[in-house]
Design a protein around this motif. Structure first.
Motif, PDB file in Angstrom:
ATOM      1  N   VAL A  60       0.856  -1.180   0.000  1.00 14.50           N
ATOM      2  CA  VAL A  60       0.000   0.000   0.000  1.00 14.50           C
ATOM      3  C   VAL A  60       0.894   1.233   0.000  1.00 14.50           C
ATOM      4  O   VAL A  60       1.912   1.269   0.692  1.00 14.50           O
ATOM      5  N   LEU A  61       0.526   2.210  -0.808  1.00  7.85           N
ATOM      6  CA  LEU A  61       1.290   3.455  -0.837  1.00  7.85           C
ATOM      7  C   LEU A  61       1.128   4.202   0.473  1.00  7.85           C
ATOM      8  O   LEU A  61       0.018   4.312   1.009  1.00  7.85           O
ATOM      9  N   SER A  62       2.221   4.724   0.979  1.00  6.58           N
ATOM     10  CA  SER A  62       2.151   5.592   2.149  1.00  6.58           C
ATOM     11  C   SER A  62       1.254   6.771   1.796  1.00  6.58           C
ATOM     12  O   SER A  62       1.404   7.382   0.737  1.00  6.58           O
ATOM     13  N   GLY A  63       0.305   7.049   2.631  1.00  8.41           N
ATOM     14  CA  GLY A  63      -0.633   8.124   2.359  1.00  8.41           C
ATOM     15  C   GLY A  63      -1.977   7.640   1.852  1.00  8.41           C
ATOM     16  O   GLY A  63      -2.942   8.399   1.823  1.00  8.41           O
TER      17      GLY A  63
ATOM     18  N   ASN B  92       9.344   0.766   3.574  1.00  8.11           N
ATOM     19  CA  ASN B  92      10.303   1.334   2.640  1.00  8.11           C
ATOM     20  C   ASN B  92      10.297   2.838   2.821  1.00  8.11           C
ATOM     21  O   ASN B  92       9.229   3.453   2.934  1.00  8.11           O
ATOM     22  N   LEU B  93      11.468   3.428   2.864  1.00 11.36           N
ATOM     23  CA  LEU B  93      11.596   4.878   2.966  1.00 11.36           C
ATOM     24  C   LEU B  93      12.169   5.397   1.664  1.00 11.36           C
ATOM     25  O   LEU B  93      12.945   4.709   1.000  1.00 11.36           O
ATOM     26  N   ILE B  94      11.808   6.615   1.293  1.00 18.14           N
ATOM     27  CA  ILE B  94      12.310   7.202   0.061  1.00 18.14           C
ATOM     28  C   ILE B  94      12.805   8.619   0.344  1.00 18.14           C
ATOM     29  O   ILE B  94      12.244   9.321   1.186  1.00 18.14           O
ATOM     30  N   LYS B  95      13.860   8.984  -0.335  1.00 14.23           N
ATOM     31  CA  LYS B  95      14.376  10.343  -0.265  1.00 14.23           C
ATOM     32  C   LYS B  95      14.612  10.795  -1.697  1.00 14.23           C
ATOM     33  O   LYS B  95      15.295  10.124  -2.469  1.00 14.23           O
TER      34      LYS B  95
END
Length: 167
Positions: A131-134, A153-156
């Motif tokens: 699921v997409l964060s948000g 998963n974290l993204i920058k």
């Protein structure tokens, strides 16, 4: 409202592209990086179909009053080698789309229940969905069906370096 589930048929393809386009547009509203043209939806569905074929998975469709109202892709995967062998096999819901005019009526839940039954019938003990964060509505729906956090998963976002001459 009565919802029936069946495997996708070749004649469903155009409707599945329509639903994939709706999914891409919904996700784009959250992440702003999805292709929102019909060609993008066709490519997305083709990639999903290839993964389904590769893993001997399924595309399940939900029908309401004889019309396709939603679909999901179910694949059968193998976890990484650092996981003990008996825990590696898992079923995975890759795409889940319900017609935007029919959402929040339980169609997604019926699809997911059918996916769970199909995975259990093949001997799988775990079913994973991303699921997409948000996407709080989807996250709440999945949690209400017994799903829990598996990872994060974290993204920058970073600026790419300028290209230099040479090869």
């Amino acid at each position: 409202m009565s919802v029936s589930i069946r495997e996708a048929l070749p004649g469903d393809r155009e409707r599945l592209v329509d639903l994939m386009l709706q999914l891409n547009r919904s996700e784009n509203a959250i992440e702003n990086n999805r292709r929102t043209d019909r060609a993008g939806a066709e490519d997305s569905l083709k990639a999903a179909e290839e993964q389904v074929a590769k893993t001997e998975g399924l595309i399940l469709v939900a029908e309401v009053e004889g019309a396709v109202a939603g679909f999901l892709t179910l694949t059968f995967e193998e976890g990484p080698v650092y996981v003990v062998p008996e825990a590696r096999p898992y079923a995975h819901i890759g795409d889940l789309a319900v017609d935007e005019n029919l959402r929040r009526r339980g169609i997604g839940r019926v699809l997911m229940t059918a996916a769970e039954a199909a995975a259990a019938k093949r001997g799988y003990r775990e079913l994973v969905i991303g699921v997409l964060s948000g996407n709080t509505a989807a996250e709440a729906a999945y949690r209400s069906q017994g799903y829990r956090d598996l990872g994060l998963n974290l993204i920058k976002r970073i600026a790419p370096a300028a290209k230099t001459g040479g090869g």
